[in-house]
Design a protein around this motif. Structure first.
Motif, PDB file in Angstrom:
ATOM      1  N   TRP A  72       0.840  -1.201   0.000  1.00 38.57           N
ATOM      2  CA  TRP A  72       0.000   0.000   0.000  1.00 38.57           C
ATOM      3  C   TRP A  72       0.875   1.252   0.000  1.00 38.57           C
ATOM      4  CZ3 TRP A  72      -4.852  -0.735  -1.202  1.00 38.57           C
ATOM      5  CH2 TRP A  72      -5.482  -1.937  -0.865  1.00 38.57           C
ATOM      6  N   PRO A  73       0.401   2.359  -0.559  1.00 38.75           N
ATOM      7  CA  PRO A  73       1.187   3.593  -0.603  1.00 38.75           C
ATOM      8  C   PRO A  73       1.592   4.069   0.799  1.00 38.75           C
ATOM      9  CG  PRO A  73      -0.744   3.788  -2.005  1.00 38.75           C
ATOM     10  CD  PRO A  73      -0.895   2.514  -1.218  1.00 38.75           C
ATOM     11  N   ASN A  74       2.823   4.478   0.903  1.00 44.04           N
ATOM     12  CA  ASN A  74       3.393   5.058   2.128  1.00 44.04           C
ATOM     13  C   ASN A  74       3.266   4.143   3.342  1.00 44.04           C
ATOM     14  OD1 ASN A  74       4.858   7.099   3.361  1.00 44.04           O
ATOM     15  ND2 ASN A  74       3.034   8.098   4.143  1.00 44.04           N
ATOM     16  N   ALA A  75       3.251   2.847   3.108  1.00 44.97           N
ATOM     17  CA  ALA A  75       3.258   1.858   4.191  1.00 44.97           C
ATOM     18  C   ALA A  75       4.459   0.951   3.964  1.00 44.97           C
ATOM     19  CB  ALA A  75       1.972   1.044   4.194  1.00 44.97           C
ATOM     20  N   GLN A  76       5.142   0.616   5.030  1.00 45.82           N
ATOM     21  CA  GLN A  76       6.311  -0.235   4.881  1.00 45.82           C
ATOM     22  C   GLN A  76       5.909  -1.612   4.364  1.00 45.82           C
ATOM     23  OE1 GLN A  76       8.940  -0.207   8.199  1.00 45.82           O
ATOM     24  NE2 GLN A  76      10.197  -1.864   7.420  1.00 45.82           N
ATOM     25  N   TYR A  77       6.619  -2.063   3.357  1.00 41.41           N
ATOM     26  CA  TYR A  77       6.372  -3.388   2.794  1.00 41.41           C
ATOM     27  C   TYR A  77       7.693  -3.934   2.275  1.00 41.41           C
ATOM     28  CZ  TYR A  77       4.707  -7.220  -0.048  1.00 41.41           C
ATOM     29  OH  TYR A  77       4.518  -8.468  -0.574  1.00 41.41           O
ATOM     30  N   VAL A  78       8.025  -5.133   2.685  1.00 39.86           N
ATOM     31  CA  VAL A  78       9.216  -5.808   2.191  1.00 39.86           C
ATOM     32  C   VAL A  78       8.736  -7.065   1.467  1.00 39.86           C
ATOM     33  CG1 VAL A  78      11.398  -6.923   2.788  1.00 39.86           C
ATOM     34  CG2 VAL A  78      10.602  -4.943   4.114  1.00 39.86           C
ATOM     35  N   PRO A  79       8.890  -7.091   0.137  1.00 37.89           N
ATOM     36  CA  PRO A  79       8.405  -8.263  -0.605  1.00 37.89           C
ATOM     37  C   PRO A  79       9.207  -9.510  -0.258  1.00 37.89           C
ATOM     38  CG  PRO A  79       9.593  -6.767  -2.068  1.00 37.89           C
ATOM     39  CD  PRO A  79       9.513  -6.095  -0.738  1.00 37.89           C
ATOM     40  N   THR A  80       8.511 -10.626  -0.302  1.00 42.11           N
ATOM     41  CA  THR A  80       9.149 -11.919  -0.109  1.00 42.11           C
ATOM     42  C   THR A  80       9.567 -12.428  -1.477  1.00 42.11           C
ATOM     43  OG1 THR A  80       7.743 -12.357   1.803  1.00 42.11           O
ATOM     44  CG2 THR A  80       8.823 -14.262   0.768  1.00 42.11           C
ATOM     45  N   ILE A  81      10.866 -12.642  -1.656  1.00 45.25           N
ATOM     46  CA  ILE A  81      11.362 -13.126  -2.940  1.00 45.25           C
ATOM     47  C   ILE A  81      10.641 -14.425  -3.276  1.00 45.25           C
ATOM     48  CG2 ILE A  81      13.400 -13.930  -4.221  1.00 45.25           C
ATOM     49  CD1 ILE A  81      13.429 -10.919  -3.564  1.00 45.25           C
ATOM     50  N   GLY A  82      10.135 -14.497  -4.508  1.00 45.07           N
ATOM     51  CA  GLY A  82       9.428 -15.683  -4.966  1.00 45.07           C
ATOM     52  C   GLY A  82       7.927 -15.644  -4.740  1.00 45.07           C
ATOM     53  N   THR A  83       7.413 -14.562  -4.105  1.00 44.97           N
ATOM     54  CA  THR A  83       5.978 -14.442  -3.823  1.00 44.97           C
ATOM     55  C   THR A  83       5.395 -13.252  -4.572  1.00 44.97           C
ATOM     56  OG1 THR A  83       6.277 -15.381  -1.616  1.00 44.97           O
ATOM     57  CG2 THR A  83       4.247 -14.151  -2.008  1.00 44.97           C
ATOM     58  N   LEU A  84       4.405 -13.497  -5.405  1.00 43.31           N
ATOM     59  CA  LEU A  84       3.728 -12.455  -6.155  1.00 43.31           C
ATOM     60  C   LEU A  84       3.112 -11.431  -5.197  1.00 43.31           C
ATOM     61  CD1 LEU A  84       1.557 -12.892  -9.236  1.00 43.31           C
ATOM     62  CD2 LEU A  84       0.504 -11.839  -7.266  1.00 43.31           C
ATOM     63  N   PHE A  85       3.180 -10.146  -5.562  1.00 44.20           N
ATOM     64  CA  PHE A  85       2.512  -9.097  -4.779  1.00 44.20           C
ATOM     65  C   PHE A  85       2.054  -8.003  -5.726  1.00 44.20           C
ATOM     66  CE2 PHE A  85       6.817  -7.492  -5.028  1.00 44.20           C
ATOM     67  CZ  PHE A  85       6.711  -6.115  -5.023  1.00 44.20           C
ATOM     68  N   ILE A  86       1.208  -7.100  -5.210  1.00 42.35           N
ATOM     69  CA  ILE A  86       0.708  -5.986  -6.013  1.00 42.35           C
ATOM     70  C   ILE A  86       0.990  -4.658  -5.316  1.00 42.35           C
ATOM     71  CG2 ILE A  86      -1.083  -7.388  -7.088  1.00 42.35           C
ATOM     72  CD1 ILE A  86      -3.137  -5.977  -5.321  1.00 42.35           C
ATOM     73  N   ARG A  87       0.980  -3.575  -6.121  1.00 45.10           N
ATOM     74  CA  ARG A  87       1.176  -2.224  -5.582  1.00 45.10           C
ATOM     75  C   ARG A  87       0.234  -1.262  -6.300  1.00 45.10           C
ATOM     76  NH1 ARG A  87       6.703   0.004  -7.013  1.00 45.10           N
ATOM     77  NH2 ARG A  87       5.617   0.324  -8.981  1.00 45.10           N
ATOM     78  N   PRO A  88      -0.772  -0.725  -5.599  1.00 44.27           N
ATOM     79  CA  PRO A  88      -1.656   0.265  -6.226  1.00 44.27           C
ATOM     80  C   PRO A  88      -1.058   1.675  -6.137  1.00 44.27           C
ATOM     81  CG  PRO A  88      -2.437  -0.246  -4.031  1.00 44.27           C
ATOM     82  CD  PRO A  88      -1.222  -1.106  -4.267  1.00 44.27           C
ATOM     83  N   THR A  89      -1.299   2.464  -7.175  1.00 40.42           N
ATOM     84  CA  THR A  89      -0.842   3.853  -7.201  1.00 40.42           C
ATOM     85  C   THR A  89      -1.950   4.693  -7.817  1.00 40.42           C
ATOM     86  OG1 THR A  89       1.430   3.105  -7.562  1.00 40.42           O
ATOM     87  CG2 THR A  89       0.962   5.415  -8.038  1.00 40.42           C
ATOM     88  N   LEU A  90      -2.308   5.777  -7.153  1.00 41.21           N
ATOM     89  CA  LEU A  90      -3.312   6.697  -7.690  1.00 41.21           C
ATOM     90  C   LEU A  90      -2.601   7.788  -8.482  1.00 41.21           C
ATOM     91  CD1 LEU A  90      -6.277   7.568  -7.830  1.00 41.21           C
ATOM     92  CD2 LEU A  90      -5.860   8.947  -5.796  1.00 41.21           C
ATOM     93  N   LEU A  91      -2.941   7.900  -9.755  1.00 41.84           N
ATOM     94  CA  LEU A  91      -2.391   8.929 -10.633  1.00 41.84           C
ATOM     95  C   LEU A  91      -3.532   9.890 -10.974  1.00 41.84           C
ATOM     96  CD1 LEU A  91      -0.488   6.438 -12.949  1.00 41.84           C
ATOM     97  CD2 LEU A  91       0.493   7.800 -11.096  1.00 41.84           C
ATOM     98  N   ALA A  92      -3.779  10.821 -10.067  1.00 43.31           N
ATOM     99  CA  ALA A  92      -4.879  11.765 -10.269  1.00 43.31           C
ATOM    100  C   ALA A  92      -4.538  12.691 -11.432  1.00 43.31           C
ATOM    101  CB  ALA A  92      -5.116  12.566  -9.003  1.00 43.31           C
ATOM    102  N   ALA A  93      -5.538  12.990 -12.227  1.00 40.32           N
ATOM    103  CA  ALA A  93      -5.360  13.909 -13.355  1.00 40.32           C
ATOM    104  C   ALA A  93      -6.010  15.245 -12.990  1.00 40.32           C
ATOM    105  CB  ALA A  93      -5.965  13.303 -14.621  1.00 40.32           C
ATOM    106  N   GLU A  94      -6.420  15.956 -13.982  1.00 42.74           N
ATOM    107  CA  GLU A  94      -6.944  17.295 -13.752  1.00 42.74           C
ATOM    108  C   GLU A  94      -8.359  17.264 -13.160  1.00 42.74           C
ATOM    109  OE1 GLU A  94      -7.147  20.538 -16.878  1.00 42.74           O
ATOM    110  OE2 GLU A  94      -8.146  18.915 -17.907  1.00 42.74           O
TER     111      GLU A  94
END
Length: 135
Positions: free
Chosen positions: A27-49
């Motif tokens: 999650w944004p601005n939360a500590q996360y250390v991925p585990t090698i070999g384990t799939l994970f996701i990362r959401p990012t909000l790209l606000a426009a005008e």
């Protein structure tokens, strides 16, 4: 005071959090250390005008990008299946709310982001719009 930007993010994040079979999330601005070999996701909000949609509301648009990081060397089937699940969960014309934000999904599209030797990265760009009372 309007919480428009915060409510849009909360609505999108909350929708993602309800996905069945959700893998670990960076999650944004939360500590996360991925585990090698384990799939994970990362959401990012790209606000426009933000533009005045009417005299009473503003039109907010943007992209909610969900990156899928899959271990290199295991193929892309699992990652693509997850992208499909996310796309189904955020199907065009889906509407959901949080606070003052009613968010509508416009479209979803997939792209290959790259390979850094450890992670194979695909993403799905979820285009959204939201009409919120003028500040």
């Amino acid at each position: 005071m309007s919480n428009a930007f915060q409510d849009i993010r909360i609505a999108l994040d909350a929708r993602l959090a309800t996905l069945s079979g959700l893998p670990p999330v960076a999650w944004p601005n939360a500590q996360y250390v991925p585990t090698i070999g384990t799939l994970f996701i990362r959401p990012t909000l790209l606000a426009a005008e933000t533009v005045g949609g009417t005299l009473e509301s503003d039109r907010h648009t943007g992209i909610y990008r969900v990156d899928v990081f899959s271990p290199v060397g295991v193929g892309d089937g699992t990652a693509i299946a997850l992208l499909d699940s996310i796309g189904d969960h955020f199907a065009p014309m889906t509407t959901f709310t949080s606070g003052v934000a009613g968010v509508q999904i416009v479209s979803c599209s997939q792209s290959l982001r790259g390979n850094d030797g450890v992670w194979y990265n695909l993403s799905i760009d979820i285009r959204y719009l939201s009409y919120i009372l003028t500040r």
